[in-house]
Design a protein around this motif. Structure first.
Motif, mmCIF file in Angstrom:
data_model
loop_
_atom_site.group_PDB
_atom_site.id
_atom_site.type_symbol
_atom_site.label_atom_id
_atom_site.label_comp_id
_atom_site.label_asym_id
_atom_site.label_seq_id
_atom_site.Cartn_x
_atom_site.Cartn_y
_atom_site.Cartn_z
ATOM 1 N N PHE A 198 0.906 -1.170 0.049
ATOM 2 C CA PHE A 198 0.018 0.210 -0.177
ATOM 3 C C PHE A 198 0.829 1.255 -0.073
ATOM 4 O O PHE A 198 0.732 2.078 -0.972
ATOM 5 C CB PHE A 198 -0.878 0.186 1.249
ATOM 6 N N THR A 199 1.356 1.539 1.245
ATOM 7 C CA THR A 199 2.385 2.750 1.118
ATOM 8 C C THR A 199 3.687 2.644 0.383
ATOM 9 O O THR A 199 3.988 3.799 -0.334
ATOM 10 C CB THR A 199 2.633 3.039 2.679
ATOM 11 N N ALA A 200 4.458 1.784 0.115
ATOM 12 C CA ALA A 200 5.641 1.657 -0.756
ATOM 13 C C ALA A 200 5.434 2.267 -2.102
ATOM 14 O O ALA A 200 5.940 3.082 -2.648
ATOM 15 C CB ALA A 200 6.495 0.338 -0.730
ATOM 16 N N PRO A 201 4.441 1.299 -2.754
ATOM 17 C CA PRO A 201 4.233 1.756 -4.036
ATOM 18 C C PRO A 201 3.302 3.192 -4.278
ATOM 19 O O PRO A 201 3.892 3.890 -5.264
ATOM 20 C CB PRO A 201 3.243 1.028 -4.824
ATOM 21 N N LYS A 202 2.647 3.422 -3.331
ATOM 22 C CA LYS A 202 2.046 5.088 -3.343
ATOM 23 C C LYS A 202 3.136 6.001 -3.161
ATOM 24 O O LYS A 202 3.027 6.859 -4.068
ATOM 25 C CB LYS A 202 1.129 4.955 -1.889
ATOM 26 N N PHE A 203 4.139 5.899 -2.561
ATOM 27 C CA PHE A 203 4.951 6.971 -2.535
ATOM 28 C C PHE A 203 6.172 6.963 -3.544
ATOM 29 O O PHE A 203 6.776 7.882 -3.883
ATOM 30 C CB PHE A 203 5.559 7.222 -0.831
ATOM 31 N N LEU A 204 6.431 5.682 -4.025
ATOM 32 C CA LEU A 204 7.350 5.345 -5.296
ATOM 33 C C LEU A 204 6.608 6.249 -6.419
ATOM 34 O O LEU A 204 7.533 6.842 -7.298
ATOM 35 C CB LEU A 204 7.463 4.097 -5.328
ATOM 36 N N LEU A 205 5.369 5.899 -6.723
ATOM 37 C CA LEU A 205 4.783 6.711 -7.688
ATOM 38 C C LEU A 205 4.949 8.333 -7.494
ATOM 39 O O LEU A 205 5.167 9.158 -8.446
ATOM 40 C CB LEU A 205 3.314 6.362 -7.832
ATOM 41 N N LYS A 206 4.578 8.570 -6.439
ATOM 42 C CA LYS A 206 4.610 10.118 -6.166
ATOM 43 C C LYS A 206 6.113 10.636 -6.037
ATOM 44 O O LYS A 206 6.308 11.915 -6.704
ATOM 45 C CB LYS A 206 4.149 10.458 -4.559
ATOM 46 N N ALA A 207 7.101 9.883 -5.777
ATOM 47 C CA ALA A 207 8.508 10.255 -5.944
ATOM 48 C C ALA A 207 8.857 10.272 -7.560
ATOM 49 O O ALA A 207 9.396 11.378 -7.992
ATOM 50 C CB ALA A 207 9.525 9.350 -5.430
ATOM 51 N N ARG B 290 10.932 -0.109 -10.033
ATOM 52 C CA ARG B 290 10.684 -0.801 -8.690
ATOM 53 C C ARG B 290 9.082 -1.116 -8.465
ATOM 54 O O ARG B 290 8.677 -2.417 -7.961
ATOM 55 C CB ARG B 290 11.106 0.260 -7.611
ATOM 56 N N ILE B 291 8.323 -0.088 -8.987
ATOM 57 C CA ILE B 291 6.842 -0.712 -8.779
ATOM 58 C C ILE B 291 6.556 -1.563 -9.642
ATOM 59 O O ILE B 291 5.758 -2.497 -9.058
ATOM 60 C CB ILE B 291 5.969 0.849 -9.353
ATOM 61 N N GLU B 292 7.114 -1.829 -10.759
ATOM 62 C CA GLU B 292 6.781 -2.951 -11.860
ATOM 63 C C GLU B 292 7.204 -4.061 -11.202
ATOM 64 O O GLU B 292 6.510 -5.244 -11.307
ATOM 65 C CB GLU B 292 7.273 -2.572 -13.067
ATOM 66 N N LYS B 293 8.426 -4.325 -10.506
ATOM 67 C CA LYS B 293 9.283 -5.440 -10.275
ATOM 68 C C LYS B 293 8.671 -5.705 -8.809
ATOM 69 O O LYS B 293 8.693 -7.020 -8.552
ATOM 70 C CB LYS B 293 10.541 -5.419 -10.157
#
Length: 257
Positions: A203-212, A231-234
């Motif tokens: 939940f939080t990890a991909p959320k903030f990777l996308l914002k980054a 990173r989100i893809e993998k």
């Protein structure tokens, strides 16, 4: 080297008798030394027993005071603070579902109180040392963020301390959101990066990777954006953010050509 002697053995020669006398003398000296040391210790205790009892008493008072504080002050205060939080949380939850001015009004009531009940700011002031007081900092920070009071949002979210799997990264990412609204994308990016790596969940990890990634694109750093998106893809292919990767990946790669 010591030699074992059988029971009943008596020294026969003059040399053996002299050795026996020396051994006896040495043993006597050892015991005398121990007696003298014990006497000195007893004398020291006798002279200083008043101070010893004071030290023991102080230690006992500290321990008992701590236990008493926990049982008779801190625990009731925790329960009282949690009870005061109820109405403020209700206003906050209702604000999430409301729109426009109604939403802002509910957030303000969550912050300042209503119907004779404390708001988050009152809880922080009166119960700041409790778990509820700490949680109130998170809610207050998010309420300020939602009502465009970004500096206050940063202050409250930065004061919030938690090891929670979800709330800890959400608070950190909320600070990033506030900095982004203050037109400070570099600071926002650093908080998004930190929020993304604080916990490894879907939940939080991909959320903030996308914002980054989005922030990196706005800063013209396509290479960094591509790293976040990859990173989100993998690592989080089942996340909701994974469905948005393709759209931003094209932008990130185009910036590098």
């Amino acid at each position: 080297m010591a030699t074992y002697k059988k029971r009943g053995y008596k020294p026969g020669t003059k040399e053996e008798q002299n050795t026996a006398v020396e051994d006896h003398s040495t043993t006597a000296e050892v015991f005398n030394t121990l007696d003298e040391g014990a006497n000195k210790t007893e004398e020291w205790v006798a002279r200083n027993q008043k101070y010893i009892f004071i030290i023991i008493g102080v230690a006992a008072v500290v321990i008992l005071g701590y236990l008493g504080y926990e049982e008779f002050i801190q625990e009731p205060k925790e329960a009282e603070a949690a009870n005061e939080m109820y109405m403020a949380q209700q206003y906050f939850d209702n604000a999430l579902d409301a729109q426009g001015a109604q939403s802002d009004s509910l957030y303000n009531m969550a912050l300042t109180g209503g119907q004779g009940k404390f708001g988050f700011e009152d809880i922080i002031e009166n119960y700041g040392s409790t778990k509820a007081g700490n949680l109130a900092r998170y809610y207050a920070g998010m309420a300020y963020l939602s009502t465009n009071q970004y500096q206050k949002a940063i202050e409250h979210l930065d004061d919030f301390k938690s090891d929670d799997e979800i709330l800890a990264p959400l608070a950190k990412g909320g600070i990033g959101d506030a900095f982004l609204q203050l037109d400070q994308p570099e600071e926002a990016l650093s908080y998004y990066e930190e929020a993304a790596t604080m916990r490894d969940n879907n939940f939080t990890a991909p959320k903030f990777l996308l914002k980054a990634a989005m922030t990196a694109i706005s800063l013209g750093d396509g290479e960094a954006a591509e790293e976040y998106l990859t990173r989100i893809e993998k690592e989080y292919p089942e996340s909701a953010e994974a469905n948005k990767v393709a759209a931003y990946m094209g932008q990130a790669q185009a910036m590098q050509q």
